[in-house]
Design a protein around this motif. Structure first.
Motif, PDB file in Angstrom:
ATOM      1  N   ASN A  94       0.454   7.009  -7.576  1.00 56.95           N
ATOM      2  CA  ASN A  94       0.434   7.161  -6.178  1.00 56.95           C
ATOM      3  C   ASN A  94      -0.397   6.479  -5.485  1.00 56.95           C
ATOM      4  OD1 ASN A  94       2.517   9.220  -6.384  1.00 56.95           O
ATOM      5  ND2 ASN A  94       1.256  10.793  -7.246  1.00 56.95           N
ATOM      6  N   ILE A  95      -1.642   6.359  -5.938  1.00 56.80           N
ATOM      7  CA  ILE A  95      -2.654   5.530  -5.248  1.00 56.80           C
ATOM      8  C   ILE A  95      -2.017   4.058  -4.986  1.00 56.80           C
ATOM      9  CG2 ILE A  95      -5.013   4.419  -5.201  1.00 56.80           C
ATOM     10  CD1 ILE A  95      -5.829   7.028  -6.373  1.00 56.80           C
ATOM     11  N   ALA A  96      -1.530   3.537  -6.193  1.00 63.82           N
ATOM     12  CA  ALA A  96      -0.901   2.032  -6.172  1.00 63.82           C
ATOM     13  C   ALA A  96       0.099   1.956  -5.220  1.00 63.82           C
ATOM     14  CB  ALA A  96      -0.614   1.545  -7.490  1.00 63.82           C
ATOM     15  N   LYS A  97       0.771   3.185  -5.264  1.00 65.27           N
ATOM     16  CA  LYS A  97       2.169   3.199  -4.471  1.00 65.27           C
ATOM     17  C   LYS A  97       1.735   2.934  -2.795  1.00 65.27           C
ATOM     18  CE  LYS A  97       6.250   5.929  -4.122  1.00 65.27           C
ATOM     19  NZ  LYS A  97       6.724   7.060  -4.242  1.00 65.27           N
ATOM     20  N   LYS A  98       0.818   3.391  -2.440  1.00 63.44           N
ATOM     21  CA  LYS A  98       0.430   3.465  -0.907  1.00 63.44           C
ATOM     22  C   LYS A  98      -0.356   1.903  -0.714  1.00 63.44           C
ATOM     23  CE  LYS A  98      -0.166   8.291  -0.442  1.00 63.44           C
ATOM     24  NZ  LYS A  98      -0.876   9.353   0.089  1.00 63.44           N
ATOM     25  N   GLU A 149       6.577  -1.582  -3.251  1.00 62.64           N
ATOM     26  CA  GLU A 149       7.409  -1.112  -4.637  1.00 62.64           C
ATOM     27  C   GLU A 149       7.808  -1.957  -5.697  1.00 62.64           C
ATOM     28  OE1 GLU A 149       8.795   1.901  -5.300  1.00 62.64           O
ATOM     29  OE2 GLU A 149       7.765   2.953  -3.700  1.00 62.64           O
ATOM     30  N   ASP A 150       7.635  -3.485  -5.201  1.00 59.11           N
ATOM     31  CA  ASP A 150       8.139  -4.463  -6.149  1.00 59.11           C
ATOM     32  C   ASP A 150       6.965  -4.951  -7.125  1.00 59.11           C
ATOM     33  OD1 ASP A 150      10.422  -3.949  -5.486  1.00 59.11           O
ATOM     34  OD2 ASP A 150      10.842  -5.536  -4.049  1.00 59.11           O
ATOM     35  N   HIS A 151       5.765  -4.620  -6.484  1.00 60.75           N
ATOM     36  CA  HIS A 151       4.671  -5.079  -7.124  1.00 60.75           C
ATOM     37  C   HIS A 151       4.506  -4.901  -8.853  1.00 60.75           C
ATOM     38  CE1 HIS A 151       0.454  -5.854  -7.856  1.00 60.75           C
ATOM     39  NE2 HIS A 151       0.360  -6.580  -6.650  1.00 60.75           N
ATOM     40  N   ARG A 158       5.022  -1.283 -11.326  1.00 61.36           N
ATOM     41  CA  ARG A 158       5.936  -1.200 -12.352  1.00 61.36           C
ATOM     42  C   ARG A 158       5.303  -0.828 -13.496  1.00 61.36           C
ATOM     43  NH1 ARG A 158       8.498  -5.770  -9.589  1.00 61.36           N
ATOM     44  NH2 ARG A 158       7.473  -7.008 -11.271  1.00 61.36           N
ATOM     45  N   GLU A 159       4.008  -1.407 -13.891  1.00 66.31           N
ATOM     46  CA  GLU A 159       3.366  -0.931 -15.047  1.00 66.31           C
ATOM     47  C   GLU A 159       2.787   0.262 -15.011  1.00 66.31           C
ATOM     48  OE1 GLU A 159       0.405  -3.873 -15.314  1.00 66.31           O
ATOM     49  OE2 GLU A 159       1.579  -5.512 -15.612  1.00 66.31           O
TER      50      GLU A 159
END
Length: 184
Positions: A108-112, A116-118, A122-123
């Protein structure tokens, strides 16, 4: 004449032409009664011993059967000690759930922070999905490796009850065997 008192004492009364003959008859009755009683005791003891020996053989077979049934259950269900295995499964599930929670936070932190395509997102998503699959495996037993000794949570109540009954059967047969062996 033979009489029996209220205290179960046998009284022998004899009458004869002479006192000596009466005493000899009484002794003869008593000797024959002793012989009959001894024969009955010996016969009864022999029958009892034979019965116990036969029952002991049966108890030994029953004990072997109960132990075999428990062993087969343990092999089939990969259950060695249900309590210890349950504890291990719960601890494993708790660790995995903690990892899932941390992975969700990281995702969730990375999502912000990234799109989305990073690749990092995905990992993290793949890691989160994999952790959730592992939790489901422990809970349901789905796709657990055949040589694993983790008991799935959904099988615990039934396996625990069956294990308890089999264990009880072994203990009962052991007790019967021990009591009979003391009688031989």
């Amino acid at each position: 004449q033979l009489d029996q008192t209220e205290e179960n004492i046998i009284v022998v009364k004899t009458t004869a032409r002479t006192r000596k003959r009466a005493v000899d008859l009484a002794h003869s009755y008593i000797n024959n009664l002793d012989r009959v009683n001894n024969t009955k005791r010996i016969t009864s003891a022999r029958y009892t011993r034979e019965f116990i020996e036969k029952r002991l053989e049966t108890a030994e077979i029953d004990l072997q059967n109960a132990a075999g049934a428990l062993r087969d259950f343990q092999k089939t269900n990969k259950v060695i000690s249900i309590e210890e295995q349950t504890k291990a499964a719960i601890e494993t599930a708790a660790k995995l759930e903690a990892e899932v929670a941390l992975a969700e936070v990281a995702y969730n932190i990375a999502k912000k922070e990234v799109g989305e395509d990073h690749h990092r997102l995905r990992e993290l998503r793949l890691r989160l999905e994999e952790l959730r699959k592992q939790v489901r495996k422990i809970e349901t037993g789905a796709n657990l490796e055949k040589d694993r000794y983790l008991v799935p949570f959904d099988k615990l109540p039934d396996l625990g009850l069956e294990y308890a009954f089999l264990l009880r059967d072994v203990e009962v047969q052991k007790t019967i065997y021990k009591l009979l062996i003391q009688q031989v």
